[in-house]
Scaffold this motif. Structure first.
Motif, mmCIF file in Angstrom:
data_model
loop_
_atom_site.group_PDB
_atom_site.id
_atom_site.type_symbol
_atom_site.label_atom_id
_atom_site.label_comp_id
_atom_site.label_asym_id
_atom_site.label_seq_id
_atom_site.Cartn_x
_atom_site.Cartn_y
_atom_site.Cartn_z
ATOM 1 N N LEU A 147 0.828 -1.204 0.000
ATOM 2 C CA LEU A 147 0.000 0.000 0.000
ATOM 3 C C LEU A 147 0.857 1.246 0.000
ATOM 4 N N VAL A 148 0.264 2.313 -0.526
ATOM 5 C CA VAL A 148 0.854 3.653 -0.461
ATOM 6 C C VAL A 148 -0.093 4.488 0.386
ATOM 7 N N SER A 149 0.421 5.050 1.482
ATOM 8 C CA SER A 149 -0.423 5.755 2.440
ATOM 9 C C SER A 149 -0.064 7.231 2.526
ATOM 10 N N THR A 150 -1.098 8.061 2.682
ATOM 11 C CA THR A 150 -0.909 9.465 3.005
ATOM 12 C C THR A 150 -0.604 9.601 4.495
ATOM 13 N N PRO A 151 -0.112 10.768 4.945
ATOM 14 C CA PRO A 151 0.044 10.968 6.386
ATOM 15 C C PRO A 151 -1.269 10.787 7.157
ATOM 16 N N THR A 155 -2.206 6.089 10.133
ATOM 17 C CA THR A 155 -2.606 5.409 11.367
ATOM 18 C C THR A 155 -3.725 4.402 11.132
ATOM 19 N N ALA A 156 -4.099 4.197 9.867
ATOM 20 C CA ALA A 156 -5.186 3.274 9.545
ATOM 21 C C ALA A 156 -4.604 1.925 9.104
ATOM 22 N N SER A 160 -1.667 -0.907 10.738
ATOM 23 C CA SER A 160 -1.967 -2.329 10.962
ATOM 24 C C SER A 160 -0.989 -3.237 10.226
ATOM 25 N N ALA A 161 -0.458 -2.738 9.101
ATOM 26 C CA ALA A 161 0.529 -3.501 8.328
ATOM 27 C C ALA A 161 1.950 -3.199 8.785
ATOM 28 N N HIS A 162 2.075 -2.575 9.964
ATOM 29 C CA HIS A 162 3.362 -2.242 10.590
ATOM 30 C C HIS A 162 4.113 -1.157 9.835
ATOM 31 N N GLY A 163 3.364 -0.281 9.164
ATOM 32 C CA GLY A 163 3.968 0.870 8.525
ATOM 33 C C GLY A 163 4.154 2.007 9.513
ATOM 34 N N PRO A 164 4.922 3.037 9.143
ATOM 35 C CA PRO A 164 5.226 4.144 10.058
ATOM 36 C C PRO A 164 4.087 5.142 10.165
ATOM 37 N N LEU A 173 5.191 10.091 1.909
ATOM 38 C CA LEU A 173 4.230 8.996 1.819
ATOM 39 C C LEU A 173 4.885 7.726 2.343
ATOM 40 N N ALA A 174 4.070 6.803 2.802
ATOM 41 C CA ALA A 174 4.578 5.504 3.246
ATOM 42 C C ALA A 174 4.266 4.452 2.186
ATOM 43 N N LEU A 175 5.279 3.713 1.784
ATOM 44 C CA LEU A 175 5.112 2.545 0.914
ATOM 45 C C LEU A 175 5.366 1.328 1.785
ATOM 46 N N THR A 176 4.316 0.554 2.045
ATOM 47 C CA THR A 176 4.374 -0.490 3.062
ATOM 48 C C THR A 176 3.946 -1.838 2.493
#
Length: 255
Positions: A147-151, A155-156, A160-164, A173-176
């Motif tokens: 997944l690619v997450s916004t700030p 926290t969603a 849960s996937a142990h991303g920052p 962005l977080a790539l997790t």
């Protein structure tokens, strides 16, 4: 200061519909068109739905928690609501744009406030290739997904996937990975918010993958391109003492 005109919306949960009735009796319910502020009663998912559904109006949303987690929501209180909203802190979110190409060649686009995720559709693990700004960074990731997450979304599903957890103004962005099998020790990456992430699905016929942007699911994808959406910056209102920056900071120290 003029009293803001409010339009109340609610989720299907009993306590959300009860709050809706109580607030409509206490304060005037204006139409969506004439309202200054939209008040969303429900959980985080309902707040995201409200932002998506009212996108064309461009009006701020003040959420109150009548769901479960309520990370993006304010506490529920009926007293002095117009004054409370007038003092609220606006936060402009920065969504992602997803362009997903299916195995049949068709392309679907969607916008995500939280994250764009790729998920395996069958019992077999997905095989993904990841490029950033056209440069291949990971030739093969065997996993349940990525997944690619916004700030705002960090926290969603990302957490849960142990991303920052990412502060709102960090500009990244977080790539997790989701349950990575190979390379087992790869924990993901932090990327500048203006990059383009291209995730290609290897062996798509044998290992089908779906892409999801918040609520929009596209099945049997072969390539997903994710970048920051430059056409939409929804505004969410928060109580000054409990704004989103403070929540994200506190979340990093929670047990």
């Amino acid at each position: 200061m003029p009293v803001p005109k409010l339009h109340f919306v609610h989720s299907k949960a009993d306590k959300a519909s009860g709050a809706y009735t109580s607030l409509c009796n206490r304060y005037e319910q204006h139409t969506l068109e004439e309202a200054d502020i939209i008040v969303a009663l429900g959980g985080d998912g309902f707040l995201l739905e409200t932002l998506h559904e009212t996108r064309a109006l461009g009006k701020p949303v003040f959420g109150m928690n009548r769901g479960s987690v309520g990370f993006l929501l304010n506490d529920y209180r009926e007293q002095n609501l117009p004054q409370r909203i007038a003092a609220a802190v606006p936060v402009a979110l920065k969504p992602l744009h997803m362009q997903a190409r299916r195995t049949d060649g068709t392309v679907e686009e969607a916008v995500a406030i939280n994250e764009v995720s790729l998920l395996r559709q069958t019992r077999q693990a997905a095989k993904l290739r990841i490029a950033v700004d056209g440069v291949e960074r990971l030739g093969e990731l065997i996993c349940d997904g990525a997944l690619v997450s916004t700030p705002a979304g960090s926290t969603a599903y990302n957490l849960s996937a142990h991303g920052p957890i990412i502060p709102l103004e960090a500009g990244i962005l977080a790539l997790t990975p989701i349950s990575a099998f190979r390379p087992r020790r790869w924990r993901g990456a932090l990327l500048p918010q203006d990059v383009t992430v291209t995730i290609s699905v290897l062996e798509a016929a044998k290992r089908p993958v779906a892409a999801v942007a918040d609520f929009t699911e596209v099945r049997d994808v072969v390539e997903v391109v994710v970048r920051q959406d430059s056409n939409w910056a929804p505004t969410v209102l928060f109580d000054p003492h409990h704004n989103l920056d403070e929540r994200i900071l506190k979340e990093q120290f929670s047990s």
